[in-house]
Design a protein around this motif. Structure first.
Motif, short mmCIF file in Angstrom:
data_model
loop_
_atom_site.label_atom_id
_atom_site.label_comp_id
_atom_site.label_asym_id
_atom_site.label_seq_id
_atom_site.Cartn_x
_atom_site.Cartn_y
_atom_site.Cartn_z
N THR A 1 4.10 2.07 2.51
CA THR A 1 5.17 3.06 2.47
C THR A 1 4.57 4.44 2.36
O THR A 1 3.49 4.59 1.78
CB THR A 1 6.15 2.78 1.30
N LEU A 2 5.24 5.41 2.95
CA LEU A 2 4.81 6.80 2.84
C LEU A 2 5.47 7.40 1.61
O LEU A 2 6.67 7.28 1.42
CB LEU A 2 5.20 7.58 4.10
N VAL B 1 0.85 -1.18 0.00
CA VAL B 1 0.00 0.00 0.00
C VAL B 1 0.89 1.24 0.00
O VAL B 1 1.82 1.33 0.81
CB VAL B 1 -0.92 0.02 1.24
N VAL B 2 0.64 2.14 -0.92
CA VAL B 2 1.37 3.41 -0.97
C VAL B 2 0.45 4.48 -0.40
O VAL B 2 -0.68 4.65 -0.87
CB VAL B 2 1.78 3.76 -2.42
N VAL B 3 0.95 5.20 0.60
CA VAL B 3 0.15 6.21 1.29
C VAL B 3 0.77 7.58 1.01
O VAL B 3 1.96 7.78 1.24
CB VAL B 3 0.14 5.94 2.81
N HIS C 1 -3.15 9.27 11.85
CA HIS C 1 -4.38 8.88 12.54
C HIS C 1 -5.17 7.86 11.72
O HIS C 1 -5.66 6.86 12.25
CB HIS C 1 -5.23 10.13 12.82
N THR C 2 -5.27 8.10 10.42
CA THR C 2 -5.98 7.17 9.54
C THR C 2 -5.28 5.82 9.51
O THR C 2 -5.94 4.77 9.56
CB THR C 2 -6.08 7.76 8.11
N LEU C 3 -3.95 5.81 9.45
CA LEU C 3 -3.21 4.55 9.46
C LEU C 3 -3.43 3.79 10.76
O LEU C 3 -3.59 2.56 10.75
CB LEU C 3 -1.72 4.80 9.24
N GLU C 4 -3.46 4.50 11.87
CA GLU C 4 -3.74 3.86 13.16
C GLU C 4 -5.11 3.20 13.13
O GLU C 4 -5.28 2.07 13.62
CB GLU C 4 -3.66 4.87 14.30
#
Length: 80
Positions: A53-54, A9-11, A30-33
């Motif tokens: 990955t960010l 997943v690319v964020v 926060h969304t990733l949490e």
């Protein structure tokens, strides 16, 4: 994610123009949490087998999501 054989997943990481993280980066964290919490209940979106990955999106361009280019981060999944 399994239906579409997603292997990573690319964020988007919305850094400020100077390269510093700001409030939008906090919202991403926060969304990733929340995704990690939900994943423990419904099946994981992010896991050791499907990492994230960010991606510095300050220079992002719109691309056709169905056809990743050879230089895109998703292209590394083709062999999995």
């Amino acid at each position: 994610a399994r239906k579409h054989n997603v292997c990573a997943v690319v964020v988007g990481w919305p850094l400020q123009p100077e390269g510093n993280p700001g409030k939008p980066c906090g919202k991403v964290l926060h969304t990733l949490e929340n995704l990690v919490e939900q994943g423990s209940k419904k099946g994981r979106i992010v896991s050791k087998g499907r990492p994230f990955t960010l991606w510095d999106d300050r220079h992002a361009v719109d691309v056709d999501e169905t056809s990743p280019s050879p230089s895109s981060p998703a292209s590394g999944c083709a062999g999995r």
